[in-house]
Design a protein around this motif. Structure first.
Motif, short mmCIF file in Angstrom:
data_model
loop_
_atom_site.label_atom_id
_atom_site.label_comp_id
_atom_site.label_asym_id
_atom_site.label_seq_id
_atom_site.Cartn_x
_atom_site.Cartn_y
_atom_site.Cartn_z
N ALA A 24 43.90 39.06 28.00
CA ALA A 24 42.95 39.78 28.86
C ALA A 24 41.78 38.90 29.28
O ALA A 24 40.67 39.37 29.48
CB ALA A 24 42.45 41.05 28.18
N GLY A 25 42.05 37.60 29.48
CA GLY A 25 40.99 36.66 29.78
C GLY A 25 40.44 36.71 31.19
O GLY A 25 39.46 36.01 31.48
N CYS A 26 41.03 37.49 32.07
CA CYS A 26 40.55 37.62 33.44
C CYS A 26 40.07 39.05 33.69
O CYS A 26 40.77 40.02 33.37
CB CYS A 26 41.65 37.29 34.45
SG CYS A 26 42.23 35.58 34.36
N ASP A 27 38.88 39.18 34.27
CA ASP A 27 38.34 40.47 34.67
C ASP A 27 38.78 40.74 36.11
O ASP A 27 38.64 39.85 36.97
CB ASP A 27 36.81 40.45 34.58
CG ASP A 27 36.20 41.82 34.81
OD1 ASP A 27 36.70 42.80 34.21
OD2 ASP A 27 35.23 41.92 35.57
N ILE A 28 39.30 41.92 36.37
CA ILE A 28 39.86 42.23 37.68
C ILE A 28 39.27 43.52 38.21
O ILE A 28 39.16 44.51 37.49
CB ILE A 28 41.41 42.39 37.62
CG1 ILE A 28 42.06 41.17 36.97
CG2 ILE A 28 41.96 42.64 39.02
CD1 ILE A 28 41.94 39.88 37.74
N LYS A 29 38.90 43.50 39.49
CA LYS A 29 38.52 44.72 40.20
C LYS A 29 39.22 44.70 41.55
O LYS A 29 39.27 43.66 42.23
CB LYS A 29 37.00 44.82 40.39
CG LYS A 29 36.23 44.99 39.08
CD LYS A 29 34.74 45.16 39.34
CE LYS A 29 33.98 45.40 38.04
NZ LYS A 29 34.00 44.22 37.15
N VAL A 30 39.75 45.85 41.94
CA VAL A 30 40.46 45.98 43.22
C VAL A 30 39.97 47.24 43.92
O VAL A 30 39.89 48.31 43.29
CB VAL A 30 42.00 46.06 43.00
CG1 VAL A 30 42.71 46.40 44.29
CG2 VAL A 30 42.52 44.73 42.44
N ALA A 31 39.64 47.10 45.19
CA ALA A 31 39.26 48.24 46.03
C ALA A 31 40.33 48.45 47.09
O ALA A 31 40.72 47.49 47.77
CB ALA A 31 37.90 47.99 46.68
N ILE A 32 40.79 49.69 47.23
CA ILE A 32 41.85 50.01 48.20
C ILE A 32 41.34 51.12 49.13
O ILE A 32 40.90 52.16 48.65
CB ILE A 32 43.14 50.46 47.48
CG1 ILE A 32 43.64 49.34 46.55
CG2 ILE A 32 44.22 50.83 48.49
CD1 ILE A 32 44.85 49.73 45.72
N ARG A 33 41.43 50.87 50.43
CA ARG A 33 40.92 51.84 51.42
C ARG A 33 41.78 51.73 52.68
O ARG A 33 42.72 50.93 52.76
CB ARG A 33 39.46 51.57 51.74
CG ARG A 33 39.20 50.29 52.48
CD ARG A 33 37.72 50.11 52.78
NE ARG A 33 37.46 49.10 53.79
CZ ARG A 33 37.34 47.80 53.55
NH1 ARG A 33 37.47 47.35 52.30
NH2 ARG A 33 37.10 46.95 54.54
#
Length: 414
Positions: free
Chosen positions: A71-80
């Protein structure tokens, strides 16, 4: 030791992505990255306000989670801007090694959402039945990274703490990093102290500074009301001091020779003892329900510690443990000696090993267990079959392989 998990697993990426067999086992968890991924504010605001056509609303909004090894990468995704053809996807990924922010049109293919990143890799998203989302990043048919995103609350509370140690180097005190994963509340909690392994062959110094945790182990234990603490030994993760656990004289790699490997194990055990002394005094820890565990080198350390300090823990869980790989001429001597130290622990221990382990084959590990038993040690030895795409050294990442055994073990040591 690090495995090949999430680093270059070859699969064919096509319209219907050939996901590896372990994807469904990846848990909803908390990123371990010390660098937070940040979505552009306007993209995040638009995604939160998005209106989707019927049947597509489950894709829209802000997704948060993790990817990469441990889990060494922080991820955020926005979908619109959802339509039957696709959506606008904003991707933010951050780790100690790299930060990427990208936005592009995504397209739906066979119930997956595909987006080409500016790094020339392909982001592929797939919804789970529970509403969470699986993430894969592919390049030229190779899976570079995988993880899980969610719109739900985090699976556990994560904290990073610092432990003052009695060690000094160059006249300066050395502090050790500890990562704590816990349920909501103040405790005291039954607590698993989980110890990390090495870094493969020891020839990648850039890996020494990566903090190790296991989201798979944490998700399992926290769901059962346990706290999990991950002490990072000297020179590992963000812990201060020199990482010196049995290298060759030129520090080019770990040594196979007992004369160098065993002093490295002694140094590591000293770090474990310092961490355990502090953990036993914590107000959020139930001192009557402390289990020590670990992966690879952490597994053999956990077993040895239980034997050396039999009154301080109620159990020991060894995931794929050993100190030097079975290909080393001195492996039997080194691993046998360290495991035998655990034989004086009066309660049962749990040994979990995977088929096709490149470091500790089943035959070698059974020999270690037999020596442990012959010295008076108690416990059970179980062989796990890894799913396709995963080697035996990574079986600790798949809860369904060991969950029932660990549940039974925890019930037996109450």
């Amino acid at each position: 030791m690090f495995s090949a998990f999430l680093f270059g697993v070859c699969m064919a990426a096509s319209a219907q992505t050939a996901w590896p067999g372990y994807m469904g086992d990846l848990p909803r968890a908390v990123s371990e990255s010390s660098v937070a991924a940040e979505l552009p504010p306007q993209s995040a605001a638009l995604a939160e306000q998005a209106v989707a056509p019927t049947g597509l609303a489950q894709w829209g909004g802000i997704w948060r989670g993790w990817a990469c090894q441990a889990a060494g990468c922080d991820i955020k995704v926005a979908i619109r801007d959802l339509s039957v053809e696709g959506a606008t996807v904003t991707y933010a990924g951050a780790s100690q090694l790299q930060t990427v922010v990208d936005e592009a049109p995504g397209r739906f293919e066979n119930d997956e959402l595909h987006m080409r990143l500016k790094t020339s890799a392909d982001l592929v998203l797939r919804l789970r039945k529970d509403g969470d989302m699986e993430l894969g990043i592919w390049r030229n048919g190779s899976l570079l990274s995988a993880g899980v995103l969610s719109r739900r609350v985090p699976a556990y509370v994560r904290r990073v703490e610092w432990l003052d140690s009695p060690f000094t180097e160059n006249g300066k005190p050395v502090r050790l990093e500890m990562v704590v994963h816990r349920p909501e509340g103040d405790g005291p909690f039954p607590t698993l102290v989980m110890n990390h392994g090495s870094t493969g062959m020891g020839n990648r110094p850039e890996w020494f500074g990566l903090t190790w945790t296991s989201p798979e182990v944490s998700a399992f234990f926290v769901a059962r009301g346990w706290q999990v603490i991950y002490p990072q030994r000297r020179g590992r993760g963000h812990s201060e001091g020199l990482y010196d656990e049995g290298f060759e004289a030129d520090r080019s790699r770990y040594s196979c020779r007992a004369a160098l490997a065993l002093p490295g194990a002694e140094r590591a055990l000293a770090d474990v003892e310092v961490a355990m002394a502090s953990i036993r005094q914590r107000s959020d820890v139930d001192p009557q329900r402390i289990v020590i565990g670990g992966v690879s080198r952490g597994g053999i350390l956990a077993t040895a510690y239980a034997g050396l300090h039999p009154r301080e823990v109620v159990g020991a869980i060894n995931f794929v443990g050993g100190w030097i790989g079975a290909s080393c001429p001195d492996a039997g001597k080194v691993n046998g000696e360290l495991f035998t130290r655990g034989a004086s622990f009066p309660k049962p221990t749990l040994w979990l090993y995977g088929e096709a382990d490149p470091y500790y084959p089943i035959a070698h590990s059974r020999t270690n267990f037999n020596s442990f038993q012959a010295a008076g040690g108690k416990g059970s030895f179980e062989v796990l079959m890894p799913p396709k795409g995963l080697d035996g050294h990574s079986t600790y990442t798949v809860q369904r392989l060991w969950g029932a055994s660990v549940d039974a073990y925890l019930a037996s040591i109450r």
